[in-house]
Design a protein around this motif. Structure first.
Motif, mmCIF file in Angstrom:
data_model
loop_
_atom_site.group_PDB
_atom_site.id
_atom_site.type_symbol
_atom_site.label_atom_id
_atom_site.label_comp_id
_atom_site.label_asym_id
_atom_site.label_seq_id
_atom_site.Cartn_x
_atom_site.Cartn_y
_atom_site.Cartn_z
ATOM 1 N N THR A 87 0.858 -1.182 0.000
ATOM 2 C CA THR A 87 0.000 0.000 0.000
ATOM 3 C C THR A 87 0.894 1.231 0.000
ATOM 4 O O THR A 87 2.023 1.194 0.509
ATOM 5 N N THR A 88 0.386 2.322 -0.576
ATOM 6 C CA THR A 88 1.171 3.548 -0.657
ATOM 7 C C THR A 88 1.271 4.218 0.706
ATOM 8 O O THR A 88 0.425 4.003 1.578
ATOM 9 N N ARG A 89 2.312 5.031 0.871
ATOM 10 C CA ARG A 89 2.516 5.752 2.138
ATOM 11 C C ARG A 89 1.377 6.717 2.406
ATOM 12 O O ARG A 89 0.915 6.842 3.526
ATOM 13 N N ARG A 127 -3.193 3.282 -0.903
ATOM 14 C CA ARG A 127 -3.688 2.693 -2.157
ATOM 15 C C ARG A 127 -2.897 1.425 -2.491
ATOM 16 O O ARG A 127 -1.691 1.362 -2.286
ATOM 17 N N ARG A 181 -0.836 -1.447 -4.461
ATOM 18 C CA ARG A 181 0.145 -1.484 -5.531
ATOM 19 C C ARG A 181 0.669 -2.906 -5.687
ATOM 20 O O ARG A 181 0.722 -3.677 -4.748
ATOM 21 N N ASP A 187 7.150 -0.091 -7.556
ATOM 22 C CA ASP A 187 5.765 -0.307 -7.149
ATOM 23 C C ASP A 187 5.569 -1.692 -6.534
ATOM 24 O O ASP A 187 4.626 -1.899 -5.791
ATOM 25 N N HIS A 233 5.925 2.526 3.930
ATOM 26 C CA HIS A 233 7.367 2.426 3.670
ATOM 27 C C HIS A 233 7.993 1.139 4.195
ATOM 28 O O HIS A 233 9.174 0.883 3.957
#
Length: 104
Positions: free
Chosen positions: A48-50, A54, A56, A67, A97
């Motif tokens: 998931t994005t920081r 979302r 990935r 990604d 992260h």
């Protein structure tokens, strides 16, 4: 031999083996990347994005975009498209992260 890519190069892969993704058993083949094994099992996201969380997964497939970062055997930030799957690997969804223990 059949007219498949493996047949044309006379490839004889070894037997499939198991890895896990978030505790779910996934079958992998010798020489397959972790991303390829996850894709083969229908898993399209493993990070998931920081910002915003979302989902990935693999985007470029050649290790340039980052990604596809995953936590592999407890080690975060491994590029799943480049890391060969090994029997018994434990892959977990990477949140942000990948260093939650360092967050304040």
């Amino acid at each position: 031999m059949a007219r498949t890519p493996a047949g044309l190069v006379k490839a004889e892969p070894g037997p499939p083996f198991e890895i896990t993704f978030d505790g779910r058993t996934v079958t992998a083949l010798p020489g397959q990347s972790i991303a390829a094994a996850l894709w083969g099992a229908g898993i399209l996201a493993w990070r998931t994005t920081r910002e915003g969380g979302r989902p990935r997964g693999a985007f470029c497939g050649i290790g340039q975009c980052y990604d596809c970062l995953a936590t592999v055997n407890g080690e975060p930030n491994r590029r799943a498209c480049l890391v060969p799957a090994q029997p018994g690997d434990a892959i977990t969804t990477q949140e942000g992260h990948g260093h939650a223990e360092l967050s304040v």
